[in-house]
Design an enzyme around this catalytic site. Structure first.
Site, PDB file in Angstrom:
ATOM      1  CB  SER A  84      10.975   4.392  -8.517  1.00 21.57           C
ATOM      2  OG  SER A  84      11.598   4.154  -9.679  1.00 21.57           O
ATOM      3  CG  ASP A  98      10.650   2.974 -13.509  1.00 23.40           C
ATOM      4  OD1 ASP A  98      10.020   3.556 -14.371  1.00 23.40           O
ATOM      5  OD2 ASP A  98      10.962   3.567 -12.625  1.00 23.40           O
ATOM      6  CG  ASP A 142       8.360   6.751 -11.520  1.00 21.48           C
ATOM      7  OD1 ASP A 142       8.963   5.499 -11.668  1.00 21.48           O
ATOM      8  OD2 ASP A 142       8.827   7.677 -11.351  1.00 21.48           O
ATOM      9  CG  ASP A 186      11.460   7.588 -13.682  1.00 22.72           C
ATOM     10  OD1 ASP A 186      11.147   6.635 -13.251  1.00 22.72           O
ATOM     11  OD2 ASP A 186      11.839   8.454 -12.656  1.00 22.72           O
TER      12      ASP A 186
END
Length: 497
Positions: free
Chosen positions: A114, A256, A258, A260
């Site tokens: 993340s 961010d 990834d 999500d």
């Protein structure tokens, strides 16, 4: 020759354990052996609940940090060893691989750390019907896994195996939003896309253009940048203001690592708080009931826009559990959002006569698009849209390299004793900043309410050696100042022996 290992023991030994968003740890600790074992334990658990069997397909994707391809290969090796088939989705957003799995009723996993620095990584697991929740995590921890003799002394796979052919998880993810909002949804808008090292950067550009907007690519990086949507770096704040001033943008979009968790800046280049974005997105979609963590802006209740608001601990598994409870209660439409901006859709919603299906996992695209479309519908700027909510403002920062044990000792000390004693201790510590403490909330960490309306919330991070601080007040400046001063006090505070 096989070796049986306990996942609970392996987590303790490696330091790679479950936080609020899956298993995470140092890349050096996430050996192929560890990642293989965790994936096998995940599939054993799914087999026990009827969601995995030999020949079941498992979707795998990853973010753009350097360690992700190796970890993806280790996870794929575990899927094959367990008798499954790998759907190799490549490098796509976490919600894209989750949506791919949900649509096919198959498990999926995302290799990602993340927003955290790239010396760390992680694995986020999804069941066939949603994210892995806390009971699933406990069941995975309880597994014993028989590991084959595939690893060298350093815990790395002895033999590399070629990856399966790529399957396309990006196209249906883009189509989900184009079909719902229409090809003219962003017509007339010039939108900057801050790409940095986000795995969904090309998808964001494609979406803006497919929805009729003009995309301006900004800040693409070949080096991983740990963009945290809850604690936006000063350099990213400065860049957004510069781009907005120089390029005449209607907004700036980003995510961010990834992709999500969203970042959305207004026409002045000011990044919107994720919990404000969540409220505005829920309003734009006509949502009835909301699940949101205790750390999020209280404007959601003060707005009077929603029939029910249910507060939770921080982390998408807790938000999902609360969303499921709201659906069971008969709420017509339900969503969840977090302070980081991640938006979860528990029920299908109607978008101008078109149906947008549920996606009960953290997503960055939906809150960004729904709010931008709403600005066009209302004929206002993004900054003006925010002024339609009650004047409550949040701010969050963190003390980095602050050991988890130290955070826990601090919280334990502050909340020791009867409530009157606790409030007196908190007033003594923070009184010069916020006045008299008149209430506490222990839902997640220690959330302190003060008589003047300010809030200071301290919480150990679930996945890194950090202490998070969330503050809320009646102005942006006051919330930020309160946060800075509270963290300075905590940094210098010594817990009595």
């Amino acid at each position: 020759m096989t070796q049986t290992v306990s996942i609970a023991d392996l987590m303790a030994q490696s330091g790679v354990a479950f936080g609020t968003s899956g298993a995470r740890g140092l890349v050096s600790a996430m050996t192929d052996r560890v990642c293989f074992a965790y994936t096998a334990a995940f599939l054993q658990h799914l087999a026990a609940i009827g969601q995995f069997a030999p020949d079941t397909h498992v979707a795998i994707a990853g973010d753009l940090r350097p360690s992700s391809p190796r970890i993806m290969a280790a996870c794929a090796a575990a899927v094959r060893h367990m008798g499954g088939e790998v759907d190799h989705c490549g490098f796509v957003p976490s919600p894209a691989v989750a949506a791919y799995g949900f649509a096919r009723d198959i498990p999926s996993l995302m290799v990602t750390g993340s927003h955290i620095p790239d010396d760390r990584n992680g694995i986020k697991f999804n069941r066939t019907d949603g994210e892995v929740l806390k009971p699933d995590e406990l069941a995975i921890r309880a597994q014993d896994v028989a590991l084959p003799d595939l690893f060298d002394d350093a815990g790395m796979l002895k033999d590399a195996t070629p990856a399966e052919p790529l399957v396309d998880a990006a196209t249906p993810y883009v189509a989900r939003y184009v079909d719902a909002f229409g090809v003219q949804a962003l017509a007339g808008l010039t939108l900057g896309v801050y790409e940095h090292s986000a795995v969904g950067r090309d998808i964001l550009v494609a979406l803006v253009e497919a929805l009729g907007g003009k995309a301006v690519s900004l800040g693409r990086s070949d080096r991983f940048i740990p963009v945290d949507t809850e604690a936006v770096r000063p350099e990213d704040q400065a860049l957004a203001r510069q781009w907005a001033a120089e390029l005449g943008l209607d907004a700036i979009l980003s995510t961010d690592g990834d992709s999500d968790r969203p970042l959305l800046a207004d026409e002045k280049g000011v990044w919107m708080r994720g919990d404000v974005l969540g409220i505005l997105s829920a309003r734009a979609l006509g949502i009835a009931a909301i699940a949101t963590p205790v750390s999020c802006n209280s404007a959601v209740e003060l707005s009077g826009l929603f029939t029910a608001v249910r507060r939770t601990r921080i982390g998408s598994p807790f938000v999902i559990e609360a969303m499921n409870a709201l659906v069971a209660d008969g709420q017509a439409s339900v969503c969840g959002y977090e302070a980081n901006g991640g938006f979860l859709l528990a029920t299908a919603v109607d978008v101008d006569g078109r149906t947008l299906g549920a996606l009960p996992t953290r997503d960055a695209v939906l809150p960004i698009l729904s709010v931008l479309v709403d600005t066009r519908r209302r004929g206002v700027t993004l900054s003006a849209l925010q002024t339609q909510l009650p004047e409550r403002y949040t701010f969050s920062e963190r003390l980095q390299d602050y050991p988890t044990a130290q955070s826990q000792a601090l919280i334990a000390h502050l909340e020791q004793g009867e409530e009157a004693a606790i409030l007196a201790r908190l007033t003594a510590m923070f009184g010069e900043l916020a006045g008299e403490a008149d209430g506490i909330d222990r839902t997640d960490g220690l959330r302190i309410h003060f008589a003047g309306g300010d809030i200071i919330h301290l919480r150990p991070s679930g996945n890194a050696p950090e202490l998070r601080c969330y503050t809320e007040s009646d102005s942006v400046k006051r919330a930020a100042s309160l946060n800075e001063q509270a963290l300075a006090l905590v940094q210098d505070y010594s817990v009595p022996a």
